[in-house]
Write a protein that holds these residues in place. Structure first.
Motif, PDB file in Angstrom:
ATOM      1  N   SER A  77      -4.664   9.558   4.473  1.00  0.00           N
ATOM      2  CA  SER A  77      -4.036   9.450   3.155  1.00  0.00           C
ATOM      3  C   SER A  77      -3.381   8.085   2.975  1.00  0.00           C
ATOM      4  O   SER A  77      -3.488   7.472   1.904  1.00  0.00           O
ATOM      5  CB  SER A  77      -2.999  10.562   2.980  1.00  0.00           C
ATOM      6  OG  SER A  77      -3.592  11.832   3.055  1.00  0.00           O
ATOM      7  N   ALA A  78      -2.700   7.623   4.020  1.00  0.00           N
ATOM      8  CA  ALA A  78      -2.061   6.308   3.937  1.00  0.00           C
ATOM      9  C   ALA A  78      -3.098   5.206   3.739  1.00  0.00           C
ATOM     10  O   ALA A  78      -2.901   4.276   2.929  1.00  0.00           O
ATOM     11  CB  ALA A  78      -1.250   6.050   5.203  1.00  0.00           C
ATOM     12  N   LEU A  79      -4.218   5.280   4.444  1.00  0.00           N
ATOM     13  CA  LEU A  79      -5.269   4.267   4.299  1.00  0.00           C
ATOM     14  C   LEU A  79      -5.878   4.306   2.898  1.00  0.00           C
ATOM     15  O   LEU A  79      -6.186   3.262   2.320  1.00  0.00           O
ATOM     16  CB  LEU A  79      -6.348   4.494   5.359  1.00  0.00           C
ATOM     17  CG  LEU A  79      -5.933   4.229   6.807  1.00  0.00           C
ATOM     18  CD1 LEU A  79      -7.040   4.657   7.767  1.00  0.00           C
ATOM     19  CD2 LEU A  79      -5.603   2.748   7.005  1.00  0.00           C
ATOM     20  N   CYS A  80      -6.062   5.506   2.337  1.00  0.00           N
ATOM     21  CA  CYS A  80      -6.613   5.606   0.977  1.00  0.00           C
ATOM     22  C   CYS A  80      -5.712   4.904  -0.025  1.00  0.00           C
ATOM     23  O   CYS A  80      -6.191   4.237  -0.952  1.00  0.00           O
ATOM     24  CB  CYS A  80      -6.780   7.072   0.584  1.00  0.00           C
ATOM     25  SG  CYS A  80      -8.139   7.926   1.400  1.00  0.00           S
ATOM     26  N   PHE A 155      -2.157   9.512  -3.092  1.00  0.00           N
ATOM     27  CA  PHE A 155      -2.392   9.592  -1.648  1.00  0.00           C
ATOM     28  C   PHE A 155      -1.083   9.458  -0.873  1.00  0.00           C
ATOM     29  O   PHE A 155      -0.877  10.151   0.130  1.00  0.00           O
ATOM     30  CB  PHE A 155      -3.371   8.508  -1.216  1.00  0.00           C
ATOM     31  CG  PHE A 155      -4.725   8.638  -1.845  1.00  0.00           C
ATOM     32  CD1 PHE A 155      -5.575   9.682  -1.517  1.00  0.00           C
ATOM     33  CD2 PHE A 155      -5.164   7.722  -2.797  1.00  0.00           C
ATOM     34  CE1 PHE A 155      -6.817   9.823  -2.102  1.00  0.00           C
ATOM     35  CE2 PHE A 155      -6.419   7.842  -3.388  1.00  0.00           C
ATOM     36  CZ  PHE A 155      -7.234   8.890  -3.041  1.00  0.00           C
ATOM     37  N   TYR A 156      -0.188   8.581  -1.314  1.00  0.00           N
ATOM     38  CA  TYR A 156       1.078   8.417  -0.609  1.00  0.00           C
ATOM     39  C   TYR A 156       1.920   9.683  -0.633  1.00  0.00           C
ATOM     40  O   TYR A 156       2.725   9.918   0.269  1.00  0.00           O
ATOM     41  CB  TYR A 156       1.870   7.264  -1.231  1.00  0.00           C
ATOM     42  CG  TYR A 156       1.265   5.898  -1.039  1.00  0.00           C
ATOM     43  CD1 TYR A 156       0.537   5.584   0.106  1.00  0.00           C
ATOM     44  CD2 TYR A 156       1.430   4.906  -2.004  1.00  0.00           C
ATOM     45  CE1 TYR A 156      -0.021   4.326   0.279  1.00  0.00           C
ATOM     46  CE2 TYR A 156       0.884   3.640  -1.847  1.00  0.00           C
ATOM     47  CZ  TYR A 156       0.150   3.354  -0.702  1.00  0.00           C
ATOM     48  OH  TYR A 156      -0.400   2.098  -0.541  1.00  0.00           O
ATOM     49  N   ILE A 157       1.728  10.538  -1.657  1.00  0.00           N
ATOM     50  CA  ILE A 157       2.510  11.763  -1.750  1.00  0.00           C
ATOM     51  C   ILE A 157       2.230  12.702  -0.577  1.00  0.00           C
ATOM     52  O   ILE A 157       3.051  13.548  -0.219  1.00  0.00           O
ATOM     53  CB  ILE A 157       2.213  12.475  -3.091  1.00  0.00           C
ATOM     54  CG1 ILE A 157       3.275  13.537  -3.398  1.00  0.00           C
ATOM     55  CG2 ILE A 157       0.841  13.128  -3.072  1.00  0.00           C
ATOM     56  CD1 ILE A 157       4.628  12.975  -3.722  1.00  0.00           C
ATOM     57  N   ASN A 158       1.074  12.510   0.078  1.00  0.00           N
ATOM     58  CA  ASN A 158       0.735  13.350   1.233  1.00  0.00           C
ATOM     59  C   ASN A 158       1.575  13.025   2.460  1.00  0.00           C
ATOM     60  O   ASN A 158       1.678  13.858   3.377  1.00  0.00           O
ATOM     61  CB  ASN A 158      -0.740  13.183   1.603  1.00  0.00           C
ATOM     62  CG  ASN A 158      -1.660  13.814   0.590  1.00  0.00           C
ATOM     63  OD1 ASN A 158      -1.313  14.777  -0.062  1.00  0.00           O
ATOM     64  ND2 ASN A 158      -2.856  13.258   0.451  1.00  0.00           N
ATOM     65  N   LEU A 159       2.149  11.834   2.508  1.00  0.00           N
ATOM     66  CA  LEU A 159       2.875  11.432   3.711  1.00  0.00           C
ATOM     67  C   LEU A 159       4.116  12.298   3.956  1.00  0.00           C
ATOM     68  O   LEU A 159       4.256  12.875   5.051  1.00  0.00           O
ATOM     69  CB  LEU A 159       3.239   9.947   3.636  1.00  0.00           C
ATOM     70  CG  LEU A 159       2.164   8.968   4.142  1.00  0.00           C
ATOM     71  CD1 LEU A 159       0.869   9.058   3.328  1.00  0.00           C
ATOM     72  CD2 LEU A 159       2.685   7.530   4.095  1.00  0.00           C
ATOM     73  N   PRO A 160       5.049  12.421   2.988  1.00  0.00           N
ATOM     74  CA  PRO A 160       6.197  13.303   3.270  1.00  0.00           C
ATOM     75  C   PRO A 160       5.798  14.766   3.437  1.00  0.00           C
ATOM     76  O   PRO A 160       6.356  15.462   4.293  1.00  0.00           O
ATOM     77  CB  PRO A 160       7.102  13.101   2.031  1.00  0.00           C
ATOM     78  CG  PRO A 160       6.212  12.563   0.968  1.00  0.00           C
ATOM     79  CD  PRO A 160       5.179  11.753   1.681  1.00  0.00           C
TER      80      PRO A 160
END
Length: 486
Positions: A77-80, A155-160
């Motif tokens: 997700s971070a890479l996307c 995609f960044y929302i997947n990190l937390p």
């Protein structure tokens, strides 16, 4: 169960959060002709990964693999979010799919390990509700972030969320640890990966990038046939096959797996191209298109939850599956009649019917496979269903994407919704008509595909659920009627 539902929510949000952002993404990165690959790449790698996750979890236990899948998903997700080109984004979506394949198959396999078959029906309904709740939040969140912040934040929302899911699973998930001395069928895994890749490229490139008679397309088709033959030969002799062929001897396994391929094609095709229709054909904003998808998601969450309760009470699920698939097929046929003049109430009704139909069947397909498979094969059987969903997502959506691209003019491949709205009135109307026609061609396939799945499910054996422990045999044939030989 709370930990598993949180992870299910994470994976489901990512599947739908991209939908309303795709027109903007492919426009900014100049790749509308590659739109379907944002779905296909993810489905391809998750489909390839699932048999391995299922088999490895049967051999070595589920928890560590489950935690690893969460880490891979979050990293992808971070890479996307950092991607700078369409090629990079597709590649990173493929990497993300490796983790997602583990999330989906292991979540449902672990749930199957923990409860009895009849209780499993109720929990499957709840999982279906969680999945669809995430599906409701995904398009709305994706549209809002795309319109008001940036598509990268979908995609960044997947990190937390991923960090929370990882911490909860690590802390509270208690499963027996298994250690098996058996070897992994790496050759079988490599062959099935190559087979799925050849099929996807064959479906995606044939008739679009290359002519059907070109050496590339013919070679991909021939390679797929060769790899399929080799895979069957290898699996017949492998001591620990990645996909045990004995599972296919029972039609309560074969029919659901085949129907999942068809249903995944139709479901992901609709989820991919409905937002494109709403934004590029009707002029809806990214945020509004997420709201316009609410009837479909609401239909799914209500019917999934209610069907789970009915199946739990009566112990039967076959005719729910047949009726749901047929209802979704009728709605798919209605999608193909939509044009620029279709009102929001009419399109919303079609979407609600489509979602209600799919909500009646998707969780029950997995239920019948887990119910009839032996405990030792439950991970492999569950992964086979997830793999079939990946085949439908990768190959099926690639075919639908080829239909879509083939009906568009080359100059329309880099248009964002904003660019379409900025065109002069006559040019804008002509462009919207072109998109409407292209997407209607896609929807013309969705209904017949689902109706074919309904016919297939009608031949399924009507299995009765029991209250036996998960490790015991769980399927019972219905008692024969008086005067009828069993």
């Amino acid at each position: 169960m709370g930990s598993l539902m949180l992870t299910m929510f994470l994976a489901a949000v990512d599947q739908t959060v991209v939908a309303t952002a795709m027109p903007t993404i492919v426009g900014e990165l100049h790749g509308l002709e590659s739109l379907s690959w944002l779905v296909t790449a993810f489905a391809l790698t998750s489909g390839i990964a699932t048999p391995l996750y299922g088999k490895l979890s049967d051999m070595y236990g589920r928890k560590n693999l489950y935690l690893s899948a969460i880490v891979l998903f979050v990293l992808g997700s971070a890479l996307c979010g950092l991607a700078q080109s369409m090629g990079q984004l597709i590649a990173f979506r493929a990497f993300q799919g490796i983790g997602a394949g583990g999330l989906m198959v292991l979540t449902m396999t672990i749930a199957g390990d923990l409860v009895t078959p009849r209780e499993r029906a109720r929990y499957q309904g709840i999982f279906g509700g969680v999945f669809t709740l995430a599906s409701i939040a995904g398009p709305i969140l994706g549209g809002y972030l795309t319109q008001h912040v940036s598509w990268r934040w979908i995609f960044y929302i997947n990190l937390p969320l991923g960090v929370i899911a990882l911490a909860v699973a690590f802390a509270v998930l208690k499963l027996p640890r298994r250690v098996s001395p058996h070897r992994i069928d790496w050759l079988g895994a490599a062959l099935i990966s190559g087979l799925l890749t050849c099929l996807t490229l064959f479906a995606s490139w044939g008739g679009t990038l290359y002519a059907w008679s070109s050496p590339v397309v013919v070679g991909l088709g021939g390679g797929a046939v060769l790899l399929a033959v080799l895979f069957v030969l290898v699996e017949r002799t492998a001591a620990e096959p990645v996909l045990p062929l004995r599972l296919f001897r029972d039609r309560t396994f074969t029919i659901p797996v085949a129907s999942v391929v068809l249903m995944a094609t139709a479901m992901l095709g609709a989820a991919t191209f409905l937002p494109v229709f709403l934004q590029l054909a009707t002029g809806a904003s990214a945020a509004d298109s997420g709201l316009l998808l609410l009837p479909m998601m609401a239909g799914m969450v209500v019917s999934s939850t209610l069907t789970g309760q009915f199946v739990h009470r009566f112990g039967r699920f076959k005719w729910f599956m047949v009726a749901g698939t047929a209802l979704a097929g009728v709605a798919g046929l209605l999608f193909s009649t939509m044009d620029l003049g279709t009102g929001g109430f009419v399109s919303g009704t079609y979407m609600a019917l489509f979602g209600a139909g799919l909500g009646m069947v998707m969780q029950n397909v997995l239920l019948v496979v887990q119910t009839t498979a032996a405990a030792a094969d439950r991970g492999a059987a569950t992964s086979a269903v997830t793999f079939a969903r990946g085949v439908g997502g990768a190959v099926g959506v690639a075919v639908l994407g080829g239909v879509f691209s083939g009906r568009l003019a080359p100059g329309q491949a880099s248009l964002t919704p904003e660019a379409v709205q900025a065109l002069p009135e006559a040019a804008r109307h002509a462009t919207q008509l072109a998109f409407s026609d292209a997407i209607s061609g896609v929807f013309a396939w969705v209904g017949p595909i689902l109706l074919a799945a309904a016919v297939l499910l009608a031949f399924l054996r009507d299995v009765r659920l029991t209250d036996q422990a998960p490790s015991e045999p769980v399927a019972q044939e219905p008692a024969p009627e008086p005067g009828v030989r069993a």
